[in-house]
Motif scaffolding. Structure first.
Motif, short mmCIF file in Angstrom:
data_model
loop_
_atom_site.label_atom_id
_atom_site.label_comp_id
_atom_site.label_asym_id
_atom_site.label_seq_id
_atom_site.Cartn_x
_atom_site.Cartn_y
_atom_site.Cartn_z
N ARG A 1 1.62 6.70 -6.98
CA ARG A 1 0.50 7.53 -7.42
C ARG A 1 0.65 9.00 -7.02
O ARG A 1 0.16 9.89 -7.70
N SER A 2 1.35 9.25 -5.93
CA SER A 2 1.54 10.63 -5.47
C SER A 2 2.67 11.33 -6.21
O SER A 2 2.78 12.56 -6.15
N GLU B 1 0.83 -1.21 0.00
CA GLU B 1 0.00 0.00 0.00
C GLU B 1 0.86 1.26 0.00
O GLU B 1 0.54 2.25 -0.65
N GLU B 2 1.97 1.22 0.72
CA GLU B 2 2.86 2.39 0.74
C GLU B 2 3.55 2.57 -0.61
O GLU B 2 3.73 3.69 -1.09
N ARG C 1 2.28 1.75 -3.52
CA ARG C 1 1.27 2.33 -4.42
C ARG C 1 1.06 3.81 -4.13
O ARG C 1 0.92 4.61 -5.05
N ARG C 2 1.04 4.17 -2.85
CA ARG C 2 0.87 5.57 -2.50
C ARG C 2 2.01 6.41 -3.08
O ARG C 2 1.78 7.50 -3.65
#
Length: 321
Positions: A277-278, A270-271, A273-274
């Protein structure tokens, strides 16, 4: 690392099966005065959590790193571990701190080699392997991987005056690669299958391979091309070497972790992906590939490839083999 099914060469590179790498802007695993730090640790999925439980009880996360895998993880002039993959791992460590609700999280470092990196994770000596390891089916029997942070392929470093341009031209010559690495298995298999009669030798690490190439005890060094460019840029005489050949393999490089803690892997994924995407991951990429890096403040000048950029459009840990 160990053997794998080499990804098809240039043609297959167009197949959108390649998976992305998720990166993160460098950040220390330090306390933050935010709600996440003050809140109690969230409930986790049912099942064993050996990694998360160890980190929670010790207040410490251990990052395994390479000694000369430029620019992914290596020692700077002060023998401090630095690099692109390490910066990503530090951001992941901060995400783990928040997930566990810890006020602080100490970061420990463990130097590893191609030969012992998988055992370091499988045995619990380290929690994340922050280097340049290829995600393949054989390794996934022992460990897990997050989203790839780089997509590369095996090519060859030779001396600048060498006339060798392709694998077959190493016939009768010495070609080295690091023991246990994917490129080593690829050239060793190709050498035997195609009866090329190359003197293939395994060496301890990238530094030893470059030394042999420089002192002419080896005629070529097979490795992921991005590492070759980095090693050449950091060598005493960069003009002494060049990178040649078509891709022998396609390699999705990713951070490695235990396959026995699904909740821990979920936090890592999840990190990643964050960060992707950021735009934080791209900022970290540009820091290590497009600007001067230690210890010599030389830039690799390697823009992000279309393979990695396309894979980051749909970040996933699923890769073709």
């Amino acid at each position: 690392a160990p053997a794998h099914k080499a990804w098809p060469v240039l043609g297959a590179m167009l197949v959108p099966a390649l998976v992305a790498a998720c990166l993160a802007a460098p950040a220390q695993a330090r306390p933050k005065a935010d709600a996440a730090a003050a809140a109690p640790a969230p409930s986790e999925d049912a099942g064993p959590h050996p990694v998360l439980d160890r980190i929670r009880s010790t207040g410490r996360i251990v990052l395994a790193h390479r000694e000369s895998s430029v620019p992914f993880s290596y020692y700077d002039a002060n023998r401090k571990p630095v690099g692109y993959a390490l910066d990503l791992c530090k951001d992941v460590a901060e995400a783990v701190r928040r997930h566990l609700g810890l006020k602080t999280l100490e970061i420990g470092y463990l130097p590893i080699t191609t030969a012992n990196r998988i055992d370091a994770i499988a045995s619990g000596k380290a929690d994340l392997e922050c280097g340049s390891t290829t995600n393949n089916a054989e390794r996934r029997q022992k460990v897990a991987f997050t989203i790839p942070h780089y997509i590369t392929g095996s090519r060859y470093a030779v001396r600048a005056d060498s006339k060798i341009e392709e694998l077959a031209q190493f016939e009768g010559h010495v070609l080295v690669s690091t023991a246990g690495s994917t490129p080593f298995k690829a050239i060793d298999t190709a050498n035997r299958d195609r009866l090329l009669r190359i003197d293939v030798k395994a060496v301890k690490d990238n530094a030893e391979a470059m030394k042999m190439l420089a002192d002419k005890s080896a005629d070529g060094f097979a490795m992921d091309d991005v590492q070759l460019y980095g090693l050449i840029a950091e060598s005493p005489s960069p003009a002494q070497f060049k990178v040649v050949g078509k891709f022998l393999t396609i390699e999705p490089l990713a951070i490695m972790m235990s396959k026995d803690d699904a909740a821990f892997k979920k936090v890592v994924d999840e990190e990643m992906r964050r960060m992707i995407r950021s735009g934080d991951a791209e900022k970290i990429y540009n820091r290590w590939f497009m600007t001067p890096i230690p210890p010599k403040n030389v830039s690799m000048n390697l823009p992000m490839s279309y393979l990695l950029r396309d894979s980051w459009r749909y970040p996933s840990d699923a890769v073709a083999n």
